[in-house]
Structure formats: C-alpha cells, structure tokens
Design a protein around this motif. Structure first.
Motif, short mmCIF file in Angstrom:
data_model
loop_
_atom_site.label_atom_id
_atom_site.label_comp_id
_atom_site.label_asym_id
_atom_site.label_seq_id
_atom_site.Cartn_x
_atom_site.Cartn_y
_atom_site.Cartn_z
N HIS A 7 -2.64 8.14 6.95
CA HIS A 7 -2.11 7.51 5.11
C HIS A 7 -3.22 8.30 4.09
O HIS A 7 -4.80 7.33 4.96
CB HIS A 7 -1.92 6.33 4.77
N VAL A 8 -2.22 8.79 3.43
CA VAL A 8 -3.57 9.56 2.41
C VAL A 8 -2.90 9.01 0.92
O VAL A 8 -2.42 8.64 0.91
CB VAL A 8 -3.45 10.96 2.24
N GLY A 9 -4.01 8.42 -0.30
CA GLY A 9 -3.75 8.27 -1.33
C GLY A 9 -4.23 9.01 -2.28
O GLY A 9 -5.43 9.24 -2.03
N LEU A 10 -3.41 8.87 -3.38
CA LEU A 10 -3.88 10.22 -4.44
C LEU A 10 -3.90 9.10 -5.79
O LEU A 10 -3.39 8.47 -6.33
CB LEU A 10 -3.10 10.93 -4.24
N VAL A 11 -5.27 9.30 -6.03
CA VAL A 11 -5.33 9.02 -8.02
C VAL A 11 -5.69 10.12 -8.44
O VAL A 11 -6.59 10.91 -9.06
CB VAL A 11 -6.93 8.23 -8.37
N GLY A 12 -5.04 10.16 -9.75
CA GLY A 12 -4.12 11.49 -10.91
C GLY A 12 -3.64 12.19 -9.97
O GLY A 12 -3.57 12.81 -9.06
N LEU B 40 -0.50 13.83 8.42
CA LEU B 40 -1.58 12.84 6.94
C LEU B 40 0.30 12.94 6.06
O LEU B 40 1.52 13.19 5.97
CB LEU B 40 -1.74 14.25 6.35
N VAL B 41 0.23 11.19 6.67
CA VAL B 41 1.44 11.16 4.51
C VAL B 41 0.80 10.22 3.66
O VAL B 41 0.15 10.38 3.44
CB VAL B 41 2.14 10.02 5.21
N LEU B 42 1.40 11.33 2.81
CA LEU B 42 0.79 11.18 0.83
C LEU B 42 1.93 9.66 1.13
O LEU B 42 2.96 9.59 0.35
CB LEU B 42 1.07 11.93 0.17
N LYS B 43 0.65 8.23 1.30
CA LYS B 43 1.82 7.34 0.69
C LYS B 43 1.99 7.01 -0.41
O LYS B 43 2.80 6.30 -1.17
CB LYS B 43 1.21 5.98 1.72
N LYS B 44 0.65 6.70 -1.09
CA LYS B 44 1.34 6.19 -3.22
C LYS B 44 -0.12 7.23 -4.08
O LYS B 44 -1.05 7.63 -3.19
CB LYS B 44 0.14 4.89 -3.07
N GLN C 33 -2.75 -0.04 -5.54
CA GLN C 33 -2.21 0.37 -4.62
C GLN C 33 -2.22 1.08 -3.71
O GLN C 33 -1.95 1.61 -2.83
CB GLN C 33 -0.56 0.15 -5.27
N VAL C 34 -2.96 2.38 -4.83
CA VAL C 34 -4.17 3.47 -3.76
C VAL C 34 -5.35 2.17 -2.96
O VAL C 34 -5.79 2.87 -1.49
CB VAL C 34 -4.11 4.31 -4.29
N LEU C 35 -6.29 2.28 -4.17
CA LEU C 35 -7.76 1.76 -3.07
C LEU C 35 -7.66 0.40 -2.46
O LEU C 35 -8.23 0.78 -1.85
CB LEU C 35 -8.49 1.05 -4.80
N CYS C 36 -6.89 -0.50 -2.44
CA CYS C 36 -6.78 -1.41 -1.60
C CYS C 36 -5.93 -1.50 -0.24
O CYS C 36 -5.87 -2.43 0.06
CB CYS C 36 -6.56 -3.11 -2.49
N ASP C 37 -4.92 0.35 -0.19
CA ASP C 37 -3.44 -0.65 0.15
C ASP C 37 -4.88 -0.12 2.05
O ASP C 37 -5.30 0.37 2.17
CB ASP C 37 -2.55 0.80 0.32
N PRO C 38 -4.40 -1.32 2.93
CA PRO C 38 -5.17 -1.63 4.12
C PRO C 38 -4.15 -0.22 5.19
O PRO C 38 -6.27 0.35 5.81
CB PRO C 38 -5.02 -2.80 4.92
N GLN C 39 -4.00 0.16 4.44
CA GLN C 39 -3.01 1.40 5.89
C GLN C 39 -3.56 2.79 5.07
O GLN C 39 -3.73 3.64 6.26
CB GLN C 39 -1.45 1.66 4.94
N LEU D 267 8.60 13.55 -4.18
CA LEU D 267 8.56 12.29 -3.94
C LEU D 267 9.11 10.97 -3.63
O LEU D 267 10.12 10.60 -4.16
CB LEU D 267 7.24 11.99 -4.52
N ALA D 268 9.04 11.03 -2.16
CA ALA D 268 9.72 9.05 -2.09
C ALA D 268 9.37 8.28 -2.87
O ALA D 268 8.55 8.83 -3.34
CB ALA D 268 9.37 9.43 -0.22
N ASP D 269 11.23 7.56 -2.92
CA ASP D 269 10.53 6.04 -3.97
C ASP D 269 9.62 5.44 -3.46
O ASP D 269 9.45 5.31 -2.53
CB ASP D 269 11.84 5.67 -3.85
N GLY D 270 9.31 5.13 -4.66
CA GLY D 270 8.26 4.13 -4.51
C GLY D 270 6.30 4.66 -3.88
O GLY D 270 5.15 4.11 -3.93
N VAL D 271 6.40 6.07 -4.22
CA VAL D 271 4.77 6.22 -4.13
C VAL D 271 3.94 6.89 -4.85
O VAL D 271 3.39 6.06 -5.07
CB VAL D 271 5.18 7.95 -3.38
N LEU D 272 4.82 6.64 -6.23
CA LEU D 272 4.86 6.86 -7.95
C LEU D 272 4.01 5.33 -7.96
O LEU D 272 4.89 4.32 -7.60
CB LEU D 272 5.02 7.64 -8.54
#
Lengths: 436, 436
Positions: free
Chosen positions: A5-10, A37-41, A66-72, A55-60
């Motif tokens: 799981h990958v998170g993106l800021v920006g 590779l799942v772009l989760k948030k 929600q990106v920096l602290c998501d344990p997944q 994008l799927a609902d809830g990604v944005l």
C-alpha cells in the motif's frame, strides 16, 4: 497476490502523473515485482479539481494524517514541494515507519541531513530519483551500478526552463525577456520564475548530485549561483563566433579534500554532446576513475517523466520490502557514517578560462590599457575580437583568456571597470572546454 | 566489518580490471556497502602472465572448482566469454548456490533461458550489466528506476569497433579495409573481427536489451543481422549529402504482440544526439510511455569501463545479501513466470525509409525503368541524385524512398538488378529518422 500500500501527499501535476502511471501500468508493475501496488490514499488541500484520473471512492482526503499514519501504508510519496509543510510531513511519515519517495530537491538540499538521520534511526529508505533530471535515472545509477567509481566530476544541464530559454535565444537571436514571456505563456516557465532563472533550482539539484557522487554533505549557502537573466543575445552571438554555446551548467568537482560546486552560464564547445542538449531536455555527465565519462540525456521535467522516476523508486522499495530487506540502501548511497563534510572551495579560488566583454570607447590606447590590467593580474589572452569601429562611440571588445584564477579576473575587471574609457560593467562568462 | 567473498573465473583484460578496481577502491566500496568485498580466488588457465595487479599468495588457481565450489564464496564473476566452457561454469556456480555476475552477452543471448531458470530454482541472482554498453549502466536502469514504463523502442550503437571504423571512414573518406587494418593495429579490433564487424556482437546485445525492455525471450537466430563490411566511402558521402550519418544501429521495437529486432547499417539524421556518438563510444536510446526518450552515452568496452559495470553488479548483490534479501530481482527485471515469447517480425514485413544506390549505364530511359519498377511495387520516391554524366559508362543513381515495405523493396531491387542497363548488385541502406 501480495499487496503493497502506497500513500501520496500532493495531488498536483506530478501527483496526477504518478496516480495515472500506477493505474495504467498496474499489470506491468506486478509482472516486475510480484505484488500489486495499491494507491490507497491521496492527501491534498484541493480534492475537487478533476485531475483526469479515475480513483475509487475514499482515496482522496484533505487529512494528511490519513496517509502519514495509516498502518497499512508502507511507502509515502511526497510531491507538494517546497520546505514546509513538506519537511514536517516527511519527518512524520518516517516516524511512523514509512519509506519515503520524494521529488523535492529544495527540501533535501536544505534539510537532507535531518531527514536522512531520522530515516536511519527508523530503518526506512528515502529515495528521490525524481528530484534531479526528471525521468533520467541518474541518481539510481550513481548509487547503484556506478558505485564502484571514485567520481572526479559531475556536470549538468539541470533546469529545463533555462535550457529552453537559452536554446530559443540561440536559435532565434531573441532577447531574454521576450523568450521568458513566451515560455511563461507555454507553461515552460512559472509565473514567478525566480527559482528557475536565477539558478536556485539548479543549485538544489547539483548539491544532491555532489552529495551522491562524492559522499559529502553540501553547505547549500556556499554554492556560487548565477542565473541566466543577464545573458544577452550579443554574448550568445560572440560565443558562436568562438565556437561555443552558452548553457546554464551546474558543475561539481572533487579537489584535494574540497569540492567545487557552482552554477552559472557557461560556454561549452559546439560539437560536444552536452552542447547539443537543447530545449527542455536535461543532461548529466559524470566522470569516474573506472567508467570514464558517461552521459545521460532525457526530459528533465513534466508530469509523465517525473512520474516515471517516482514510480521507479516505489518499485525499488517494493522489491526490497518483498525480499525482506530492511533498509537495503542509505539515501546517499554511502552509509550514513561514511558521509563526509567537505568544504566548498570559494569561487575566488577556482581556475577557469574566461570570456570577457568590455564596452569601451573607441579611442586609441584602450586595448593597451585593458591588456595591461589583465597582464598585471597574471591573466594571459588567448584571443580577442574588437567589433566594428565608430569613433567616439562605445564598441564591444571581447577577450578569451587562458586559464586564470577567478580572484585575479575579478580584481582585473574591477580595475578595468573604473577606467573612464569603459562604459558600464564588464561581462564575464566562464568556459568549460576540458570535456572529452 | 562483515566480509563478502567473491570468486573470479577468467583473468584476462577485464578480469584484471575487476581485480584492480576491487583492490584500488576497496575502502570506497566498504563505505557504500558496510562490508569488505574480498576477492578470494581467481581461476584461469594462464596464471603466470603478469596482469599488473598485486594479489595475495594462493588467490590464483588453475582449478576452476576452487572458485565454483568454495562454500565461502557468495558471488562468482564469469569473464571468460564465449559459449563453452562458460556455460558449464555458470551452471555449476548456480548449482552451488552462488550469485553470478557476468559480462558474457554471447552466452546469455543463446543460453539465457536455461541459466535464468536454474538461478530461479536455486534462488540466486544473475546480473550482467557489463554485457551491454561497457560501463553504461543501462540494464540496471531498465530493470530498476525505469521499470514503471512500457517501452516502445530501444535503439543503440552497441559495438565500439564498428563505431570507430565508421567514424574514421566518415571523417577521412577512407575505405573499410584500410580503417579495419589500423583498428587492428591499435587494438580496437580483434585479429578475427567477424563477431564485431558482421554485427553478431551487436545482435547479442540487442537481444538482451529487447528481453529486458519488453519482457520477452528472443529467438537469437531470427534476428536480422547485417554488418558494416559492405559499407562504402561512396555511400557515406551520399549520406552526408542527404544530411545523414551511417551507424551500425541495433533496433528493437514492440509491434502488436510481435517484436522487431534487427541490426544493420542505418542512416541517422545529422544533429540527432545519437548521430554525434563517435569513435569507440556507445549509446543506447530508450522510449517509454512515461519517461519519453532517454539516452545514455559512454565507453562501450575496455578494461576499466567494463570493470565498473561488473563491480557495480557485485556491489548490488552484496547489498542484497547484507540486507538479507534473497533473490531481490529476477535476471530480466520481470518475474520469470511473466516473461513472454514474442515472435520476431520477419524482415520482409518491416516498414522503413530506404536509401537505394544503383550502378546504371548512362543511357536514356534508365531512370524511367528504375522508377517504373519501384512504382510497380508501391514504392514512392522522396528524392533522387544522379551523379556525373559520362556517356556509356556506369553512373551511380541514388534514390531516397518514402516509407515502404521491405519485401516490396527487395522484389523491386531483384527486378532492377536484372535490367541489362544495371551493372552489379544495388545497394540498400535503411533510414531511421523518426527519432525525436
């Protein structure tokens, strides 16, 4: 299939490019990693503008935690740029045990030490291929397959905006201001172009290249930085007459326990491959004790090339995660303990060949006075052009010097500029022609 | 400090370079890996020739099994070249659980499948950066930071000997045979230059590049391969008149579930960076769906550049060993299960622009006959030069075509060559000018 799981800021231009790449080439990436590779948030303050990515609902989200602290989430991509809040976000991601991929050269050039130290403590990787040369995989090469080399020099055309402007000035004989305006209209230059045209962005990038090539911290404030706003069509023409092109070149050299790091307009011999790198293309040229000279050319900016570099880093970290490797590589390629703090040689101490242009009154004896001042400072002349003749008016006198020390050149120019037969400040452009 | 033991098979020029690099830059390599890389054993049939490298007693051996079977040795470097006994040695090293680093393009182009499969079963890595482009880190880039891209094309100047010969022919108007002789005297060409000048070495290399870029096995025998021995000074001159340089280019393209893979003398527009790659330098140009065009230039052969690539691979494997990563990457970048077997498009089906030269008798109507034959095969003419006039004698007629199908071109040439006004076999050189 395993998932990472990958998170993106920006979620600006590059962020949208990264999302597009991860979705469009998802299958290809699984074939190369064995994982999905799942772009989760994706966090951004603006989550309403349509970025052209489905994008799927809830990604944005507007909540960066929600990106920096998501344990997944295992990997955080930082693409907001600038110093703050990027620094805070990156540090928080590291504290939460995330590997970090970023394109933020400004952040790393100024706060790299703090970030690398935090990453070492937490046992995570920090990768930043997209910070230099857009899609060109030069940082990976320096840290990776070229790692056996002691590098002697690293040179580069690192800013597409400047290279575009200089290329058009060269091809069309146009003036800086006019070309800048068109570049802004075409989106090749920003509304406030200071960071690009004054060489600051280039200085950020060469500081990273120098750190990787020579295994040293770089005191960013000590980098001599000169932009392209004072480059004139006249000097570009004279350069051509002498067989040179003017490029905004970033230069890093190793020199007896010190480093040379500088950014300035530079004359490069026509016919050398780096002189042919035109338009928005970037190029980096390295010399190592075994590999010799090796050169990279590619698109130095833009949504898609930058996304290529960001996702490449994500793939590399993913492979390490999947292979069970914890912190396979340190951010600079050198182990953190082995990174030195080499001082930057002051600009006055560098040795170079110089192009000098004087605006002189067309009177007898002027040339003798100029030549005399140069001679007094141990500067010898390789060639000279005095263009046109029009009694009483100002004429340009152009001198190409042999190798000289910059402090001597500056002292000579200060003397010459004080002559009453000289009108206005003289022009100095450094020449780099020891390229093989 | 941890130690990683390395064994070397083949102590010729490149082997000596590798030993020199490992010894000379030992400290640098520890600073980048955290380990000491120990060159424990070197096997060669000749262990008496002085290679200019200071080795401890007992390192050199004529018994290859002292390298392949030593339980302490983690990485085996194979540098003997050729098919056998290299294949046997590599397979035995893998069976004994060694990671393998090799520069042997011939071996991998023909027996890669078998070797990769054995490595997968045994859980070891096989790296071969030095097999393509000497010191240029292009394979690492394709497998690593560029991995997110779907590649469309890969082109390259991959053989330094051919590029040196063509460069001197171009610069001096010299003939192939004369330049080859000098190249042999200077050590740039081997006593038996067949593999180089007939394009076989280049074909080995493009087959590896195509495998990595497109994730496919390549049937080596199906690669259309044409060398440079039939390139004449006359054609080089005509090429210049039309704005082209002739290079031995290797071309790989993806095409609807098939691949184009071919090696032949090719006309490239002057001013394109790849046309400026002269002498013994090599260059590889990739286009990917996100990165766009990216190009690499460097020394394509020689002791030191090749050693740089070999040791780079050794460092990469060492980092993985130290991080506890077992088989972090598969040899082709793609997981073995994902590697396809795309068929190679027959040469007759390719579409290209062509340079054609006919040796025609200078009689009325000749041009009409040639143009008619071309027209009958749907080949349209872009431009034409008929040089000189000397009634009754043979004159060269040069035609540049628009895009045409190779089978049509060949059929037309067969017809034209049968005309009684045509003397000797006509010349065909493919043109590649869709380069950005």
């Amino acid at each position: 299939m395993e998932e990472i799981h990958v998170g993106l800021v920006g979620f600006g231009t590059v962020g949208a490019g990264v999302a597009k790449l991860l979705l469009q080439n998802e299958k290809l990436i699984s074939e190369k990693t064995g994982a999905r590779l799942v772009l989760k948030k994706i966090a951004d303050l603006d989550i309403t503008t349509d970025r052209g990515v489905q994008l799927a609902d809830g990604v944005l989200t507007t909540d960066v935690d929600q990106v920096l602290c998501d344990p997944q989430i295992a990997i955080v991509i930082e693409l907001i740029g600038g110093y703050e809040p990027a620094r805070t976000f990156v540090m928080r991601a590291i504290e939460h045990g995330k590997h970090v991929v970023t394109a933020n050269k400004a952040l790393l050039a100024l706060h790299g030490d703090e970030i690398y130290a935090a990453a070492a403590r937490r046992g995570v990787e920090v990768l930043f291929e997209a910070a230099v040369g857009g899609g060109i995989p030069v940082l990976s090469a320096i840290k990776g397959n070229l790692a056996g080399n002691n590098f002697q020099t690293v040179l580069g055309i690192l800013n597409g905006t400047c290279n575009y402007i200089l290329t058009r000035m060269t091809q069309e004989g146009a003036d800086f201001g006019d070309v800048l305006k068109t570049a802004q209209e075409l989106g090749y230059a920003e509304a406030d172009p200071t960071f690009d045209i004054e060489g600051i962005d280039t200085a950020h990038k060469i500081s990273l290249l120098v750190s990787l090539c020579f295994g040293t911290r770089v005191d960013f404030k000590s980098i001599y930085t000169e932009g392209i706003s004072s480059v004139s069509a006249l000097d570009i023409n004279f350069a051509r007459d002498f067989g040179y092109k003017i490029k905004l070149l970033a230069i890093g050299k190793r020199d007896n326990g010190r480093i040379e790091v500088r950014v300035h307009p530079t004359m490069i011999p026509v016919g050398h491959p780096i002189a042919d790198v035109d338009g928005v293309f970037n190029s980096i040229r390295l010399t190592g004790d075994f590999v010799g000279a090796v050169m990279f050319i590619g698109r130095g900016a833009g949504m898609d090339p930058t996304a290529s570099a960001v996702v490449g880093d994500v793939i590399e970290v993913s492979r390490s995660i999947l292979a069970g490797a914890v912190r396979r590589s340190a951010p600079l390629g050198y182990l953190d303990d082995s990174v030195a703090t080499l001082p930057i040689k002051p600009i006055g101490e560098i040795v170079s060949k110089y192009y000098l242009r004087f605006s002189a009154q067309d009177k007898p004896g002027v040339l003798a006075k100029i030549a005399g001042a140069l001679g007094n400072h141990n500067i010898s002349i390789e060639s000279m052009i005095q263009q046109g003749r029009s009694a009483g008016e100002t004429v340009p006198i152009v001198i190409m010097t042999h190798e000289a020390k910059e402090s001597e050149i500056r002292a000579a120019l200060a003397e010459i500029d004080a002559f009453d037969v000289i009108n206005g400040k003289s022009i100095l452009i450094r020449i780099e022609d020891n390229l093989e």
